[in-house]
Scaffold this active site. Structure first.
Site, PDB file in Angstrom:
ATOM      1  N   CYS A  30      57.468 -86.544 -21.901  1.00 15.36           N
ATOM      2  CA  CYS A  30      56.943 -86.366 -23.442  1.00 15.36           C
ATOM      3  C   CYS A  30      55.143 -86.242 -23.037  1.00 15.36           C
ATOM      4  CB  CYS A  30      56.660 -88.089 -23.793  1.00 15.36           C
ATOM      5  SG  CYS A  30      55.619 -89.024 -22.451  1.00 15.36           S
ATOM      6  N   HIS A  55      58.647 -84.961 -30.392  1.00 15.08           N
ATOM      7  CA  HIS A  55      58.068 -85.216 -28.828  1.00 15.08           C
ATOM      8  C   HIS A  55      59.759 -85.648 -28.421  1.00 15.08           C
ATOM      9  CE1 HIS A  55      60.579 -89.692 -30.224  1.00 15.08           C
ATOM     10  NE2 HIS A  55      60.281 -88.943 -31.584  1.00 15.08           N
ATOM     11  N   HIS A  57      54.044 -93.617 -23.813  1.00 17.55           N
ATOM     12  CA  HIS A  57      54.663 -92.286 -24.606  1.00 17.55           C
ATOM     13  C   HIS A  57      54.093 -91.054 -25.488  1.00 17.55           C
ATOM     14  CE1 HIS A  57      58.323 -89.964 -26.039  1.00 17.55           C
ATOM     15  NE2 HIS A  57      57.837 -90.328 -27.055  1.00 17.55           N
TER      16      HIS A  57
END
Length: 158
Positions: free
Chosen positions: A52, A118, A106
């Site tokens: 990520c 993402h 994240h």
């Protein structure tokens, strides 16, 4: 009947992908679109595979903006932004480890229209809705790392 259903589903998917993000004509969207579908790779920082924060770092490097390497460090960069004040290019952070204790694990890039891009560990680089049942309860914070000049150059529609 199965052929008709398959044809209609294909058409729906085609139209959905044609719609693009809320800022479809921006340079930022072009950088993101260029890597949609790239597989997830732990520690990955290139178009061969991203985690990520590797994905967000890659996109922002294309714009000449350096980000820290990890999602935790990125969550301290720039200026804090309220979820209701997000603009395309803002970083959005989540607690996805299951504790929902507001620890960042994240990161993605807000692309407008309630969506963010993402690198998902299960699906690679994708877009999702911030208010999806999964991400809405895991949202921690957002940060703005682009100044007005960068926004005009990269995230604003052409």
């Amino acid at each position: 009947m199965k052929k008709v259903t398959a044809l209609l589903m294909g058409l729906v998917l085609l139209l959905a992908f044609q719609a693009g993000s809320a800022f479809a004509d921006s340079k930022l969207n072009g950088f993101i679109d260029g890597v949609i579908g790239t597989p997830y790779k732990s520690g990955g920082t290139s178009s061969k595979g991203f985690d990520c924060s590797g994905f967000t770092s890659y996109v922002f490097t294309k714009m000449g903006i350096e980000l820290p390497r990890t999602s935790v460090a990125q969550s301290k960069a720039g200026t804090k932004v309220d979820k209701t004040d997000l603009i395309p290019g803002d970083l959005v952070f989540f607690d996805t480890v299951g504790g929902n204790n507001s620890s960042v694990s994240h990161v993605g890039i807000y692309i407008g229209d309630g969506k963010f891009a993402h690198s998902s560990s299960s699906r690679g680089v994708v877009t999702d809705k911030l208010n999806s049942s999964y991400y809405e309860t895991r949202f921690v914070t957002a940060r703005r790392v682009m100044n007005d000049e960068s926004f005009e150059a990269f995230a604003n529609e052409k």
